[in-house]
Scaffold this active site. Structure first.
Site, PDB file in Angstrom:
ATOM      1  N   SER A 172       0.819  -1.217   0.000  1.00 33.35           N
ATOM      2  CA  SER A 172       0.000   0.000   0.000  1.00 33.35           C
ATOM      3  C   SER A 172       0.854   1.269   0.000  1.00 33.35           C
ATOM      4  CB  SER A 172      -0.893  -0.003   1.233  1.00 33.35           C
ATOM      5  OG  SER A 172      -1.629   1.195   1.303  1.00 33.35           O
ATOM      6  N   LYS A 199      -3.449   2.493  -2.224  1.00 32.84           N
ATOM      7  CA  LYS A 199      -3.039   3.510  -1.257  1.00 32.84           C
ATOM      8  C   LYS A 199      -4.149   3.686  -0.214  1.00 32.84           C
ATOM      9  CE  LYS A 199      -1.109   7.239   0.491  1.00 32.84           C
ATOM     10  NZ  LYS A 199       0.090   7.039   1.339  1.00 32.84           N
ATOM     11  N   ASN A 206       9.657   8.014   4.367  1.00 30.10           N
ATOM     12  CA  ASN A 206       8.538   8.761   3.802  1.00 30.10           C
ATOM     13  C   ASN A 206       7.633   9.246   4.914  1.00 30.10           C
ATOM     14  OD1 ASN A 206       5.528   7.663   3.672  1.00 30.10           O
ATOM     15  ND2 ASN A 206       6.892   5.874   3.770  1.00 30.10           N
ATOM     16  N   ILE A 237       4.312  10.778   3.878  1.00 33.22           N
ATOM     17  CA  ILE A 237       3.297  11.289   2.952  1.00 33.22           C
ATOM     18  C   ILE A 237       2.120  11.834   3.770  1.00 33.22           C
ATOM     19  CG2 ILE A 237       1.798  10.708   0.987  1.00 33.22           C
ATOM     20  CD1 ILE A 237       4.785  10.268   0.367  1.00 33.22           C
ATOM     21  N   CYS A 297       0.301   3.480  10.602  1.00 32.64           N
ATOM     22  CA  CYS A 297       1.024   4.533   9.906  1.00 32.64           C
ATOM     23  C   CYS A 297       1.729   5.423  10.924  1.00 32.64           C
ATOM     24  CB  CYS A 297       0.111   5.389   9.046  1.00 32.64           C
ATOM     25  SG  CYS A 297       1.066   6.641   8.180  1.00 32.64           S
ATOM     26  N   GLY A 338       8.547  -5.838   3.458  1.00 37.19           N
ATOM     27  CA  GLY A 338       9.627  -5.066   4.055  1.00 37.19           C
ATOM     28  C   GLY A 338      10.898  -5.321   3.270  1.00 37.19           C
ATOM     29  N   THR A 374       8.757  -0.434  -1.767  1.00 35.34           N
ATOM     30  CA  THR A 374       9.806   0.482  -2.192  1.00 35.34           C
ATOM     31  C   THR A 374      10.509   0.022  -3.473  1.00 35.34           C
ATOM     32  OG1 THR A 374      10.080   1.153   0.102  1.00 35.34           O
ATOM     33  CG2 THR A 374      11.921   1.612  -1.372  1.00 35.34           C
TER      34      THR A 374
HETATM   35  C1  LIG Z   1       5.835   6.146   0.017  1.00 37.26           C
HETATM   36  C2  LIG Z   1       5.171   5.118   0.878  1.00 37.26           C
HETATM   37  C3  LIG Z   1       3.814   5.239   1.187  1.00 37.26           C
HETATM   38  C4  LIG Z   1       3.183   4.299   1.999  1.00 37.26           C
HETATM   39  N1  LIG Z   1       1.843   4.426   2.250  1.00 37.26           N
HETATM   40  C5  LIG Z   1       1.191   3.476   2.985  1.00 37.26           C
HETATM   41  C6  LIG Z   1      -0.221   3.541   3.183  1.00 37.26           C
HETATM   42  O1  LIG Z   1      -0.912   4.444   2.691  1.00 37.26           O
HETATM   43  N2  LIG Z   1      -0.813   2.567   3.942  1.00 37.26           N
HETATM   44  C7  LIG Z   1      -0.085   1.532   4.473  1.00 37.26           C
HETATM   45  O2  LIG Z   1      -0.665   0.673   5.125  1.00 37.26           O
HETATM   46  N3  LIG Z   1       1.250   1.433   4.272  1.00 37.26           N
HETATM   47  C8  LIG Z   1       1.905   2.382   3.545  1.00 37.26           C
HETATM   48  N4  LIG Z   1       3.269   2.259   3.321  1.00 37.26           N
HETATM   49  C9  LIG Z   1       4.014   1.119   3.888  1.00 37.26           C
HETATM   50  C10 LIG Z   1       4.219   0.017   2.853  1.00 37.26           C
HETATM   51  O3  LIG Z   1       2.979  -0.495   2.409  1.00 37.26           O
HETATM   52  C11 LIG Z   1       5.076  -1.136   3.413  1.00 37.26           C
HETATM   53  O4  LIG Z   1       4.440  -1.658   4.551  1.00 37.26           O
HETATM   54  C12 LIG Z   1       6.480  -0.703   3.808  1.00 37.26           C
HETATM   55  O5  LIG Z   1       6.961   0.280   2.938  1.00 37.26           O
HETATM   56  C13 LIG Z   1       7.485  -1.850   3.863  1.00 37.26           C
HETATM   57  O6  LIG Z   1       7.642  -2.477   2.600  1.00 37.26           O
HETATM   58  P1  LIG Z   1       8.799  -2.083   1.537  1.00 37.26           P
HETATM   59  O7  LIG Z   1      10.083  -2.059   2.288  1.00 37.26           O
HETATM   60  O8  LIG Z   1       8.727  -3.135   0.486  1.00 37.26           O
HETATM   61  O9  LIG Z   1       8.433  -0.735   1.000  1.00 37.26           O
HETATM   62  C14 LIG Z   1       3.925   3.202   2.520  1.00 37.26           C
HETATM   63  C15 LIG Z   1       5.280   3.078   2.206  1.00 37.26           C
HETATM   64  C16 LIG Z   1       5.915   4.007   1.380  1.00 37.26           C
HETATM   65  C17 LIG Z   1       7.368   3.835   1.063  1.00 37.26           C
END
Ligand SMILES: Cc1cc2nc3c(=O)[nH]c(=O)nc-3n(C[C@H](O)[C@H](O)[C@H](O)COP(=O)(O)O)c2cc1C
Ligand SMILES: Cc1cc2nc3c(=O)[nH]c(=O)nc-3n(C[C@H](O)[C@H](O)[C@H](O)COP(=O)(O)OP(=O)(O)OC[C@H]3O[C@@H](n4cnc5c(N)ncnc54)[C@H](O)[C@@H]3O)c2cc1C
Ligand code: FES
Lengths: 302, 262
Positions: free
Chosen positions: A21, A45, A69, A71, A129, A242, A265
């Site tokens: 997400s 999102k 981040n 956001i 979050c 992650g 990411t």
């Molecule tokens: C730019 C950005 C926006 C994110 N927005 C959300 C969100 O709206 N809701 C949510 O549950 N997680 C959000 N996350 C968390 C990711 O879904 C994920 O749990 C976290 O980034 C770890 O995974 P990754 O290392 O593969 O990015 C966001 C992460 C990033 C980097």
């Protein structure tokens, strides 16, 4: 061809790879780079009952093997989401998993209820979050609060409910058990780890929000460990995420016991990352003569 | 169509201390690109996950090449690593990204192209594209701290005014000082540069009711409109976000000056 399909809370996904997400919008933008039909599902999102403006900029910065981040859950609100984003995703043969955010119990329930007549497959509830003051993580760091909100959401939800857990806790299994006992159909983890970067030239925080959520390969070992612990503490299925950048990373989570994996990411580093991970998992299974992905799920024991 | 292209470095030279001029073989991107758009360049260091957004300084569709002119921002940065690469090395580049300048809007008019510092390079492609259209009267107004990199290339295609902070070349002061001392009138303006310059140009144009488009910058992650990392504040509720925010990477980087709050 090895079987890649998996069942998550009663919903069958053609493969275990979904998007994380907030990193993939609702798929419109990445759909220009990859075939969304290849994905097990798209996790959208976070969406709230009304539009949210989000945090001031800078909202993102790079860190070694990762990024921060903040956001602040900017989103257009559930009405626009239902009119625009769901019809877009419906054109594809992939599961639709809607990530829901809110500031109060009531906010979450309103969104969940609004989605009950919509053609979405699963709900993912973001109570983790780190970037919004009210709501969000307040529900995700206290097992009693998590229990209550999960129970309340379950009363209003028509689709299976995935509770998304925060890693910013002392004992992830305590949170996982609280969500499960309140009726969560699945769990997803990890959300981002709270971090901070200071710009020494400007003598201030790199992000306007001061703190942000750390994601990317830098957090992967933490995430794998937490997925491993969670899978052993509960019986509901787990979506692991992650720092997954490639198929080998995804396989670590699956061998730790995850039913599905989410790619976040990595999309920013390569807009085709999720599709490549689907291909890579398939190739791994073939090359090892593993006929079914379920044969390696949770294979790493003690 | 935007895409991730594996580009080869054709040449790279330092044109000013810390400023590098990079030509890439990028057939697909060159084919689709327009003035004012940018690309996102991935470094070759896998621990630096995010791409570097860099504007297109020149697009050569015939030979399938693009030109990027960028500043190394400091030691141990991604741009410093990029600056050490030689011809033949492959680079992953995402592009073309963003909307670009609305060239049609200023056709057959008198147009001022304001460029400040490292915002000057995208104005070169813009000047070249506009100058190809003989009815359009193009004046580039280039602002520097010192020196005047690229000014000669601008002179090949348009009229040039220069301002420098130290007075070493042209008018001492800002780009607006250069325009005022020249007394030049125009019908429209495009601008790219530091925020303070954009704000001043926006105010100048709005005060005399001259249409103005400005190119914005922000930290980016995805570069394609998915992550909402790179927003700027908009005067009205934005059609995509449904809040007072637009994505610079996707809805911009070029905005009508009156649409955005600086
Ligand atoms: C730019 C950005 C926006 C994110 N927005 C959300 C969100 O709206 N809701 C949510 O549950 N997680 C959000 N996350 C968390 C990711 O879904 C994920 O749990 C976290 O980034 C770890 O995974 P990754 O290392 O593969 O990015 C966001 C992460 C990033 C980097
Ligand atoms: C649309 C757009 C067009 C641009 N065009 C040009 C150009 O033509 N020439 C040029 O020299 N520069 C340009 N920039 C600025 C350029 O992107 C940054 O200078 C560059 O990303 C810095 O990276 P680094 O490796 O030097 O710094 P690092 O400190 O290693 O970067 C760390 C992270 O921060 C980001 N970052 C750092 N500074 C900036 C900045 N000022 N703006 C955006 N992101 C930043 C990097 O992309 C990276 O993700 C442009 C920026 C944008 C948004
Ligand atoms: S950088 Fe992701 S939306 Fe602009």
């Amino acid at each position: 061809m090895s079987n890649m399909s998996v069942t998550l809370a009663g919903v069958e996904l053609k493969n275990p790879v979904v998007t994380a997400s907030g990193t993939f919008g609702s798929g419109q933008e990445y759909g220009e780079f990859m075939d969304l039909n290849r994905l097990g599902g798209v996790v959208t999102k976070g969406v709230a009952n009304v539009p949210w403006t989000g945090n001031p900029v800078p909202r993102v910065c790079e860190t070694p093997s990762g990024m921060l981040n903040a956001i602040g859950l900017q989103n257009p609100g559930i009405d626009v989401f239902c009119e625009r984003d769901i019809p877009f995703l419906r054109k594809y043969d992939t599961r639709i998993i809607v990530n829901v955010c809110g500031r109060s119990e009531q906010d979450y329930c309103e969104v969940v209820e609004r989605l009950s007549d919509e053609p979405v497959d699963l709900l993912e509830i973001n109570v983790s979050c780190p970037n919004v003051r009210e709501g969000g993580i307040a529900f995700g760091q206290d097992p009693k609060a998590l229990f209550r909100i999960t129970q309340e959401i379950k009363k209003h939800a028509k689709q299976p409910v995935i509770m998304k857990l925060s890693p910013n806790v002392t004992d992830i299994t305590e949170m996982a058990r609280a969500a499960e006992s309140a009726g969560a159909d699945a769990l997803s983890l990890i959300n981002t780890l709270t971090g901070m970067k200071i710009d020494i030239n400007r003598r201030t925080f790199a992000l306007a929000n001061r703190t942000g959520g750390l994601s990317g390969p830098a957090i992967r070992p933490v995430a794998v460990r937490m997925v491993y612990e969670t899978v052993r503490a509960v019986s509901v299925p787990v979506i692991g995420m992650g720092g997954i950048m490639k198929a080998e990373d995804a396989l670590e989570f699956i061998m730790a016991g995850a039913t599905c994996v989410a790619v976040g990411t990595a999309n920013f580093h390569d807009p085709n990352a999720a599709e490549k991970i689907v291909d890579g998992i398939g190739a791994f299974l073939e090359s090892r003569n593993i006929s079914d992905i379920r044969d390696i799920r949770g294979i790493v024991q003690e | 169509m935007k895409q991730l292209e594996n580009c080869r470095i054709i040449s790279q030279t330092q044109i000013e201390p810390g400023i590098f001029d990079l030509w890439l073989e990028a057939g697909a991107i060159a084919d689709a690109a327009a003035a004012g758009q940018f690309v996102s360049v991935y470094t070759r260091d896998p621990s630096r996950l995010l791409p570097r957004p860099v504007s297109l300084a020149q697009i050569d569709r015939e030979s399938g090449r693009i030109r990027l002119i960028y500043r190394v921002t400091g030691p141990d940065t991604g741009t410093e690593q990029l600056s050490k690469l030689h011809a033949g090395v492959p680079l992953r580049v995402l592009g073309p990204l963003g909307n670009g300048f609305p060239l049609q809007e200023v056709r057959n008019k008198k147009v001022l192209l304001f460029g400040g510092g490292i915002g000057i390079p995208p104005m070169l492609e813009t000047a070249r594209a506009l100058a190809a259209d003989h009815g359009t009267e193009v004046t580039a107004v280039l602002g520097y701290r010192t020196g005047s990199f690229l000014a000669d290339e601008f002179r090949e295609v348009c009229h040039v005014l220069i301002s420098t902070e130290d007075g070493s070349v042209g008018t001492r002061g800002t780009v607006l000082d250069a325009v005022r001392s020249d007394g030049r009138q125009a019908d429209a303006a495009f601008a790219c540069g530091p925020r303070a310059m954009l704000r001043a140009v926006k105010e100048y144009c709005e005060a005399i009711n001259m249409p103005c488009w400005i190119s914005m910058e922000e930290r980016m992650a995805c570069g394609i409109g998915a992550c909402l990392g790179c927003v700027c504040e908009t005067k009205e509720v934005d059609g995509h976000s449904h809040v007072h925010n637009a994505r610079i990477c996707k809805d911009g980087p070029v905005f009508v000056s009156t649409e955005v709050v600086l």
